[in-house]
Design an enzyme around this catalytic site. Sequence first.
Site, short mmCIF file in Angstrom:
data_model
loop_
_atom_site.label_atom_id
_atom_site.label_comp_id
_atom_site.label_asym_id
_atom_site.label_seq_id
_atom_site.Cartn_x
_atom_site.Cartn_y
_atom_site.Cartn_z
N LYS A 20 0.86 -1.19 0.00
CA LYS A 20 0.00 0.00 0.00
C LYS A 20 0.89 1.24 0.00
O LYS A 20 1.64 1.48 0.96
CB LYS A 20 -0.92 0.00 1.21
CG LYS A 20 -1.85 1.22 1.29
CD LYS A 20 -2.76 1.12 2.50
CE LYS A 20 -3.67 2.33 2.61
NZ LYS A 20 -4.56 2.26 3.78
N LYS A 29 -2.16 -1.52 -3.78
CA LYS A 29 -2.98 -0.31 -3.74
C LYS A 29 -2.07 0.91 -3.84
O LYS A 29 -1.10 1.00 -3.09
CB LYS A 29 -3.78 -0.27 -2.43
CG LYS A 29 -4.67 0.96 -2.28
CD LYS A 29 -5.39 0.96 -0.93
CE LYS A 29 -6.27 2.20 -0.79
NZ LYS A 29 -6.93 2.28 0.52
#
Length: 322
Positions: free
Chosen positions: A195, A248
Amino acid sequence: MAYPVHRPRRLRRNPVLRDMVRETRLQPGDFIYPLFVVEGRDVRRPIASMPGVFNLSLEHAVAEAKQAKALGVPSVLLFGIPNHKDACGTQAYAKDGIVQRAIHEIKAADPDIQVIADVCLCEYTDHGHCGILEEGHVVNDATLPLLAQMAVTCAQAGADIIAPSDMMDGRVTAIRRALDEVRLTEVPILSYAAKYASGYYGPFREAAQSAPKSGDRRGYQMDPGNVREALKEVALDVEEGADMIMVKPALAYLDIIRAVRERFELPVVSYNVSGEYSMLKAAAQLGWIDYERVMMETLTSIKRAGSDLIITYHALEAAKLL
Protein backbone atom coordinates in the site's frame (compact mmCIF):
# COMPACT_ATOMS: atom_id res chain seq x y z
CA MET A 1 7.84 -15.73 -43.83
CA ALA A 2 6.72 -12.37 -42.49
CA TYR A 3 4.25 -10.08 -44.29
CA PRO A 4 2.17 -10.89 -46.32
CA VAL A 5 1.99 -14.42 -44.85
CA HIS A 6 1.51 -13.12 -41.29
CA ARG A 7 -1.42 -10.74 -41.05
CA PRO A 8 -2.51 -10.26 -37.39
CA ARG A 9 -5.41 -8.11 -38.60
CA ARG A 10 -7.16 -11.28 -39.81
CA LEU A 11 -8.29 -11.93 -36.24
CA ARG A 12 -9.58 -8.38 -35.73
CA ARG A 13 -12.05 -8.29 -38.62
CA ASN A 14 -15.28 -8.41 -36.61
CA PRO A 15 -16.54 -8.42 -33.01
CA VAL A 16 -17.07 -12.19 -32.92
CA LEU A 17 -13.49 -12.95 -33.94
CA ARG A 18 -12.10 -10.36 -31.54
CA ASP A 19 -14.09 -11.87 -28.69
CA MET A 20 -13.01 -15.41 -29.59
CA VAL A 21 -9.30 -14.62 -29.30
CA ARG A 22 -9.45 -12.13 -26.42
CA GLU A 23 -6.75 -12.98 -23.86
CA THR A 24 -8.02 -11.06 -20.83
CA ARG A 25 -11.68 -11.21 -19.81
CA LEU A 26 -13.62 -9.39 -17.15
CA GLN A 27 -16.65 -10.74 -15.34
CA PRO A 28 -18.75 -9.30 -12.49
CA GLY A 29 -17.30 -11.89 -10.13
CA ASP A 30 -13.90 -10.22 -10.50
CA PHE A 31 -15.13 -7.13 -8.64
CA ILE A 32 -15.34 -6.15 -4.97
CA TYR A 33 -17.58 -3.17 -4.23
CA PRO A 34 -16.56 -0.69 -1.47
CA LEU A 35 -19.26 0.81 0.78
CA PHE A 36 -19.06 3.69 3.28
CA VAL A 37 -21.42 3.09 6.20
CA VAL A 38 -22.51 5.85 8.59
CA GLU A 39 -24.72 6.21 11.65
CA GLY A 40 -28.34 7.33 11.37
CA ARG A 41 -31.44 6.37 9.42
CA ASP A 42 -32.27 6.97 5.78
CA VAL A 43 -28.87 8.51 5.03
CA ARG A 44 -27.75 8.45 1.41
CA ARG A 45 -25.37 11.39 1.31
CA PRO A 46 -23.54 12.10 -1.98
CA ILE A 47 -19.75 12.37 -1.86
CA ALA A 48 -18.91 15.48 -3.88
CA SER A 49 -15.54 14.28 -5.15
CA MET A 50 -16.85 10.80 -6.07
CA PRO A 51 -19.97 11.15 -8.25
CA GLY A 52 -22.22 8.12 -7.83
CA VAL A 53 -20.75 7.13 -4.45
CA PHE A 54 -22.55 7.79 -1.15
CA ASN A 55 -22.27 7.64 2.60
CA LEU A 56 -24.94 5.09 3.50
CA SER A 57 -26.86 4.31 6.67
CA LEU A 58 -27.32 0.64 7.49
CA GLU A 59 -30.52 -0.02 5.56
CA HIS A 60 -29.13 1.60 2.41
CA ALA A 61 -25.85 -0.30 2.76
CA VAL A 62 -27.82 -3.55 2.92
CA ALA A 63 -29.77 -2.59 -0.19
CA GLU A 64 -26.59 -1.64 -2.05
CA ALA A 65 -24.92 -4.94 -1.14
CA LYS A 66 -27.98 -6.86 -2.34
CA GLN A 67 -28.00 -4.90 -5.61
CA ALA A 68 -24.33 -5.74 -6.12
CA LYS A 69 -25.03 -9.44 -5.65
CA ALA A 70 -27.97 -9.29 -8.05
CA LEU A 71 -25.60 -7.91 -10.69
CA GLY A 72 -23.12 -10.74 -10.09
CA VAL A 73 -20.72 -8.83 -7.81
CA PRO A 74 -20.31 -11.26 -4.92
CA SER A 75 -18.46 -9.19 -2.34
CA VAL A 76 -18.48 -5.80 -0.60
CA LEU A 77 -15.68 -4.08 1.31
CA LEU A 78 -16.94 -2.13 4.30
CA PHE A 79 -15.64 1.12 5.76
CA GLY A 80 -17.34 2.47 8.88
CA ILE A 81 -17.63 6.14 9.85
CA PRO A 82 -18.70 6.54 13.49
CA ASN A 83 -20.30 9.54 15.15
CA HIS A 84 -17.73 9.45 17.95
CA LYS A 85 -13.98 9.53 17.38
CA ASP A 86 -11.20 9.51 19.95
CA ALA A 87 -7.43 9.13 20.20
CA CYS A 88 -7.56 5.32 20.39
CA GLY A 89 -10.30 4.76 17.82
CA THR A 90 -12.41 2.82 20.29
CA GLN A 91 -15.39 2.56 17.94
CA ALA A 92 -13.24 0.54 15.53
CA TYR A 93 -13.27 -2.46 17.84
CA ALA A 94 -16.53 -1.92 19.73
CA LYS A 95 -18.83 -4.92 19.39
CA ASP A 96 -21.70 -2.58 18.57
CA GLY A 97 -19.63 -0.30 16.32
CA ILE A 98 -21.00 0.94 13.03
CA VAL A 99 -18.99 -1.45 10.87
CA GLN A 100 -19.77 -4.44 13.10
CA ARG A 101 -23.49 -3.66 12.86
CA ALA A 102 -23.23 -3.23 9.10
CA ILE A 103 -21.56 -6.63 8.77
CA HIS A 104 -24.29 -8.24 10.88
CA GLU A 105 -27.12 -6.57 8.94
CA ILE A 106 -25.76 -7.48 5.52
CA LYS A 107 -25.10 -11.10 6.49
CA ALA A 108 -28.56 -11.34 8.07
CA ALA A 109 -30.14 -10.04 4.87
CA ASP A 110 -28.21 -12.44 2.65
CA PRO A 111 -25.64 -14.87 4.11
CA ASP A 112 -24.20 -15.49 0.64
CA ILE A 113 -22.91 -11.93 0.23
CA GLN A 114 -19.21 -12.06 0.97
CA VAL A 115 -18.40 -9.26 3.41
CA ILE A 116 -14.84 -7.97 3.72
CA ALA A 117 -14.05 -5.83 6.76
CA ASP A 118 -11.40 -3.17 6.30
CA VAL A 119 -9.35 -3.16 9.50
CA CYS A 120 -7.71 0.17 10.28
CA LEU A 121 -8.11 2.94 12.85
CA CYS A 122 -8.01 6.00 10.59
CA GLU A 123 -11.78 6.44 10.25
CA TYR A 124 -12.20 6.08 14.01
CA THR A 125 -9.43 8.26 15.47
CA ASP A 126 -9.86 11.97 16.13
CA HIS A 127 -6.40 12.61 14.64
CA GLY A 128 -7.02 10.64 11.45
CA HIS A 129 -3.97 8.40 11.60
CA CYS A 130 -4.01 4.62 11.25
CA GLY A 131 -2.65 3.88 14.71
CA ILE A 132 -1.89 5.21 18.16
CA LEU A 133 -0.07 8.54 18.21
CA GLU A 134 2.73 9.37 20.64
CA GLU A 135 4.47 12.73 20.27
CA GLY A 136 3.15 13.05 16.75
CA HIS A 137 4.34 9.64 15.58
CA VAL A 138 2.30 6.50 14.95
CA VAL A 139 3.45 3.82 17.38
CA ASN A 140 3.57 0.45 15.67
CA ASP A 141 3.51 -2.14 18.45
CA ALA A 142 0.95 -0.37 20.61
CA THR A 143 -1.41 -0.32 17.61
CA LEU A 144 -1.27 -4.06 16.91
CA PRO A 145 -3.55 -5.23 19.78
CA LEU A 146 -6.23 -2.73 18.72
CA LEU A 147 -6.14 -3.93 15.13
CA ALA A 148 -6.36 -7.51 16.34
CA GLN A 149 -9.32 -6.63 18.54
CA MET A 150 -11.09 -4.95 15.62
CA ALA A 151 -10.47 -7.99 13.43
CA VAL A 152 -12.00 -10.27 16.07
CA THR A 153 -15.13 -8.17 16.59
CA CYS A 154 -15.66 -7.88 12.83
CA ALA A 155 -15.24 -11.61 12.34
CA GLN A 156 -17.56 -12.33 15.24
CA ALA A 157 -20.14 -10.02 13.63
CA GLY A 158 -19.98 -12.24 10.54
CA ALA A 159 -17.23 -10.84 8.30
CA ASP A 160 -16.08 -13.43 5.80
CA ILE A 161 -12.67 -11.84 5.20
CA ILE A 162 -10.50 -9.52 7.30
CA ALA A 163 -8.52 -6.91 5.36
CA PRO A 164 -5.95 -4.93 7.40
CA SER A 165 -5.03 -1.69 5.61
CA ASP A 166 -3.03 0.11 8.32
CA MET A 167 0.51 -0.86 7.17
CA MET A 168 1.78 -1.56 10.67
CA ASP A 169 4.61 -4.09 10.76
CA GLY A 170 3.50 -7.44 12.16
CA ARG A 171 -0.24 -6.82 11.90
CA VAL A 172 -0.95 -10.03 9.98
CA THR A 173 0.69 -12.13 12.72
CA ALA A 174 -1.20 -10.25 15.44
CA ILE A 175 -4.54 -10.62 13.66
CA ARG A 176 -4.01 -14.29 12.76
CA ARG A 177 -3.16 -15.15 16.37
CA ALA A 178 -6.13 -13.21 17.71
CA LEU A 179 -8.56 -14.89 15.31
CA ASP A 180 -7.15 -18.33 16.06
CA GLU A 181 -7.38 -17.77 19.81
CA VAL A 182 -11.16 -17.34 19.54
CA ARG A 183 -11.48 -20.30 17.16
CA LEU A 184 -12.02 -18.21 14.05
CA THR A 185 -9.31 -20.16 12.27
CA GLU A 186 -11.21 -20.33 8.97
CA VAL A 187 -11.53 -16.56 8.51
CA PRO A 188 -8.99 -15.55 5.83
CA ILE A 189 -6.84 -12.43 5.83
CA LEU A 190 -6.60 -10.22 2.77
CA SER A 191 -3.59 -8.07 3.50
CA TYR A 192 -3.08 -4.61 2.05
CA ALA A 193 0.49 -5.79 1.53
CA ALA A 194 1.84 -3.19 -0.89
CA LYS A 195 0.00 0.00 0.00
CA TYR A 196 1.66 3.15 -1.26
CA ALA A 197 1.55 6.67 0.17
CA SER A 198 -0.43 7.97 -2.76
CA GLY A 199 -2.03 11.23 -3.80
CA TYR A 200 -4.81 9.18 -5.40
CA TYR A 201 -6.51 8.70 -2.01
CA GLY A 202 -7.85 12.24 -1.75
CA PRO A 203 -11.53 11.59 -2.55
CA PHE A 204 -11.58 8.55 -0.25
CA ARG A 205 -10.58 10.73 2.68
CA GLU A 206 -13.61 12.91 2.07
CA ALA A 207 -15.83 9.82 1.88
CA ALA A 208 -14.37 8.17 5.00
CA GLN A 209 -13.75 11.43 6.87
CA SER A 210 -10.26 10.14 7.59
CA ALA A 211 -7.77 12.80 6.52
CA PRO A 212 -4.92 13.20 9.05
CA LYS A 213 -5.23 16.40 11.07
CA SER A 214 -1.45 16.74 11.16
CA GLY A 215 1.41 15.29 9.17
CA ASP A 216 0.85 12.55 6.62
CA ARG A 217 1.11 8.77 6.28
CA ARG A 218 4.46 8.52 4.53
CA GLY A 219 6.04 7.16 7.71
CA TYR A 220 4.12 3.91 7.39
CA GLN A 221 2.76 3.68 3.84
CA MET A 222 5.22 2.86 1.05
CA ASP A 223 7.27 5.25 -1.06
CA PRO A 224 5.92 5.36 -4.65
CA GLY A 225 9.42 4.90 -6.07
CA ASN A 226 9.99 1.44 -4.58
CA VAL A 227 9.47 -1.94 -6.21
CA ARG A 228 11.77 -4.27 -4.25
CA GLU A 229 10.27 -3.03 -1.01
CA ALA A 230 6.81 -4.01 -2.25
CA LEU A 231 7.99 -7.56 -2.88
CA LYS A 232 9.52 -7.64 0.60
CA GLU A 233 6.29 -6.41 2.17
CA VAL A 234 4.29 -9.06 0.33
CA ALA A 235 6.76 -11.79 1.29
CA LEU A 236 6.57 -10.81 4.94
CA ASP A 237 2.77 -10.84 4.94
CA VAL A 238 2.70 -14.23 3.24
CA GLU A 239 5.13 -15.54 5.87
CA GLU A 240 2.91 -14.13 8.62
CA GLY A 241 -0.12 -15.99 7.30
CA ALA A 242 -1.92 -13.76 4.78
CA ASP A 243 -4.26 -15.73 2.54
CA MET A 244 -4.59 -13.05 -0.15
CA ILE A 245 -2.49 -10.01 -0.93
CA MET A 246 -3.32 -6.57 -2.25
CA VAL A 247 -1.64 -3.85 -4.25
CA LYS A 248 -2.98 -0.31 -3.74
CA PRO A 249 -3.42 1.86 -5.82
CA ALA A 250 -3.87 -0.12 -9.03
CA LEU A 251 -3.69 2.00 -12.16
CA ALA A 252 -0.45 3.85 -11.39
CA TYR A 253 1.11 0.63 -10.01
CA LEU A 254 0.42 -1.91 -12.75
CA ASP A 255 4.11 -2.83 -12.74
CA ILE A 256 3.83 -3.74 -9.06
CA ILE A 257 0.79 -5.92 -9.73
CA ARG A 258 2.73 -7.73 -12.45
CA ALA A 259 5.82 -8.18 -10.26
CA VAL A 260 3.74 -9.54 -7.38
CA ARG A 261 1.80 -11.86 -9.71
CA GLU A 262 5.01 -13.32 -11.11
CA ARG A 263 6.62 -13.86 -7.71
CA PHE A 264 3.76 -15.16 -5.53
CA GLU A 265 1.13 -17.88 -5.88
CA LEU A 266 -1.51 -16.36 -3.60
CA PRO A 267 -4.57 -14.59 -5.05
CA VAL A 268 -3.70 -11.00 -5.95
CA VAL A 269 -6.24 -8.24 -5.32
CA SER A 270 -5.83 -4.67 -6.58
CA TYR A 271 -7.60 -1.54 -5.36
CA ASN A 272 -8.78 0.77 -8.13
CA VAL A 273 -8.81 3.69 -5.73
CA SER A 274 -10.95 6.80 -5.37
CA GLY A 275 -8.70 9.20 -7.28
CA GLU A 276 -8.56 6.83 -10.24
CA TYR A 277 -12.35 6.60 -10.19
CA SER A 278 -12.89 10.34 -9.80
CA MET A 279 -10.55 11.26 -12.67
CA LEU A 280 -12.68 9.24 -15.08
CA LYS A 281 -15.90 10.72 -13.71
CA ALA A 282 -14.57 14.27 -13.98
CA ALA A 283 -13.29 13.80 -17.52
CA ALA A 284 -16.62 12.25 -18.52
CA GLN A 285 -18.58 15.16 -17.04
CA LEU A 286 -16.50 17.52 -19.20
CA GLY A 287 -17.16 15.39 -22.27
CA TRP A 288 -13.49 14.56 -22.73
CA ILE A 289 -13.74 10.77 -22.72
CA ASP A 290 -16.16 7.96 -23.51
CA TYR A 291 -16.69 7.01 -19.86
CA GLU A 292 -17.89 3.44 -20.29
CA ARG A 293 -15.18 2.58 -22.79
CA VAL A 294 -12.37 4.06 -20.68
CA MET A 295 -13.75 2.46 -17.50
CA MET A 296 -13.72 -0.99 -19.07
CA GLU A 297 -10.28 -0.40 -20.59
CA THR A 298 -8.96 0.62 -17.18
CA LEU A 299 -10.40 -2.43 -15.41
CA THR A 300 -9.10 -4.70 -18.17
CA SER A 301 -5.60 -3.26 -17.76
CA ILE A 302 -5.66 -4.09 -14.05
CA LYS A 303 -6.79 -7.65 -14.75
CA ARG A 304 -4.26 -7.99 -17.57
CA ALA A 305 -1.45 -6.92 -15.27
CA GLY A 306 -2.16 -9.96 -13.10
CA SER A 307 -4.86 -9.06 -10.62
CA ASP A 308 -7.32 -11.83 -9.81
CA LEU A 309 -9.83 -9.50 -8.12
CA ILE A 310 -10.39 -5.75 -8.36
CA ILE A 311 -11.79 -3.53 -5.63
CA THR A 312 -13.52 -0.76 -7.56
CA TYR A 313 -16.20 1.91 -7.23
CA HIS A 314 -17.02 1.14 -10.87
CA ALA A 315 -18.22 -2.36 -9.88
CA LEU A 316 -21.94 -1.91 -10.43
CA GLU A 317 -21.61 0.11 -13.63
CA ALA A 318 -19.11 -2.37 -15.06
CA ALA A 319 -21.22 -5.36 -14.03
CA LYS A 320 -24.22 -3.92 -15.86
CA LEU A 321 -22.20 -3.62 -19.06
CA LEU A 322 -20.87 -7.16 -18.71
